[in-house]
Design a protein around this motif. Sequence first.
Motif, mmCIF file in Angstrom:
data_model
loop_
_atom_site.group_PDB
_atom_site.id
_atom_site.type_symbol
_atom_site.label_atom_id
_atom_site.label_comp_id
_atom_site.label_asym_id
_atom_site.label_seq_id
_atom_site.Cartn_x
_atom_site.Cartn_y
_atom_site.Cartn_z
ATOM 1 N N ASN A 79 -36.729 -39.026 -89.915
ATOM 2 C CA ASN A 79 -36.066 -37.954 -89.181
ATOM 3 C C ASN A 79 -35.567 -38.485 -87.840
ATOM 4 O OD1 ASN A 79 -35.070 -35.419 -88.615
ATOM 5 N ND2 ASN A 79 -37.027 -34.362 -88.780
ATOM 6 N N VAL A 80 -34.680 -37.716 -87.215
ATOM 7 C CA VAL A 80 -34.214 -37.992 -85.856
ATOM 8 C C VAL A 80 -34.575 -36.779 -85.017
ATOM 9 C CG1 VAL A 80 -32.213 -38.437 -84.387
ATOM 10 C CG2 VAL A 80 -32.316 -39.439 -86.691
ATOM 11 N N TYR A 81 -35.203 -37.020 -83.873
ATOM 12 C CA TYR A 81 -35.643 -35.954 -82.978
ATOM 13 C C TYR A 81 -34.833 -36.040 -81.692
ATOM 14 C CZ TYR A 81 -39.423 -35.753 -86.295
ATOM 15 O OH TYR A 81 -40.136 -35.640 -87.463
ATOM 16 N N SER A 82 -34.226 -34.915 -81.298
ATOM 17 C CA SER A 82 -33.397 -34.892 -80.096
ATOM 18 C C SER A 82 -33.283 -33.453 -79.609
ATOM 19 C CB SER A 82 -32.011 -35.480 -80.395
ATOM 20 O OG SER A 82 -31.368 -34.718 -81.399
ATOM 21 N N GLY A 83 -32.614 -33.274 -78.478
ATOM 22 C CA GLY A 83 -32.364 -31.933 -77.959
ATOM 23 C C GLY A 83 -33.254 -31.568 -76.789
ATOM 24 N N ASN A 84 -33.187 -30.300 -76.409
ATOM 25 C CA ASN A 84 -33.932 -29.825 -75.238
ATOM 26 C C ASN A 84 -35.431 -30.044 -75.332
ATOM 27 O OD1 ASN A 84 -31.874 -28.995 -73.522
ATOM 28 N ND2 ASN A 84 -31.692 -27.005 -74.535
ATOM 29 N N SER A 85 -35.977 -30.008 -76.534
ATOM 30 C CA SER A 85 -37.427 -30.205 -76.683
ATOM 31 C C SER A 85 -37.849 -31.625 -76.333
ATOM 32 C CB SER A 85 -37.873 -29.879 -78.114
ATOM 33 O OG SER A 85 -37.323 -30.822 -79.024
ATOM 34 N N ARG A 86 -36.908 -32.536 -76.220
ATOM 35 C CA ARG A 86 -37.220 -33.943 -75.929
ATOM 36 C C ARG A 86 -37.051 -34.274 -74.446
ATOM 37 N NH1 ARG A 86 -40.615 -35.120 -78.892
ATOM 38 N NH2 ARG A 86 -40.441 -37.131 -77.880
ATOM 39 N N GLN A 87 -36.922 -33.252 -73.589
ATOM 40 C CA GLN A 87 -36.811 -33.461 -72.140
ATOM 41 C C GLN A 87 -38.175 -33.852 -71.576
ATOM 42 O OE1 GLN A 87 -35.687 -29.939 -70.007
ATOM 43 N NE2 GLN A 87 -35.751 -30.941 -68.034
ATOM 44 N N GLN A 88 -38.177 -34.888 -70.734
ATOM 45 C CA GLN A 88 -39.434 -35.341 -70.148
ATOM 46 C C GLN A 88 -39.236 -35.734 -68.690
ATOM 47 O OE1 GLN A 88 -42.008 -37.818 -72.578
ATOM 48 N NE2 GLN A 88 -40.495 -37.724 -74.213
ATOM 49 N N ILE A 89 -40.292 -35.533 -67.920
ATOM 50 C CA ILE A 89 -40.352 -36.024 -66.547
ATOM 51 C C ILE A 89 -41.669 -36.770 -66.423
ATOM 52 C CG2 ILE A 89 -40.379 -35.461 -64.090
ATOM 53 C CD1 ILE A 89 -38.896 -32.858 -64.793
#
Length: 151
Positions: free
Chosen positions: A79-89
């Motif tokens: 799978n490829v995971y992306s988008g707003n859920s992948r935002q990190q600080i």
Amino acid sequence: MDYIKYIRKMVGNNYVILVAAGALVLDKNNRLLLHKRSDNGYWGLPGGFMELGESAEETARREIYEETGIILGEMELFNVYSGNSRQQILENGHKFYDVIILFKCKDFKGEITLNNESLDVKFFTLDSLPDRLFPSQKDIFEDLLSKIHKI
């Protein structure tokens, strides 16, 4: 060249998109390979960020080898995971969105070894994963467990 250091010199802590690759490495008993990360003590999937000029497959192979000592054979896209859920600080203030390209691999060789990125490396049955799983991979583990019958 360390791509992340290179890009951070130009953009500071502003948001960037970083591409990472890893693999669900499964043994003949369908147990999943995880490593206990030295940076935070969480168990997680081996993998990491792409360097300039690397393909996703090359990144996954390099990272799995560096973190576990395992050499991957044939892989297929999980799978490829992306988008707003992948935002990190991060604690150091670095902000990013990651795109994770995750492969599945049942074809591997080599002996498990530890390096400075892994405190421990073990295979786990999918119904007894460790409690302290890497929080930023929560969506990946949920996806994996929902697809158990297809693995």
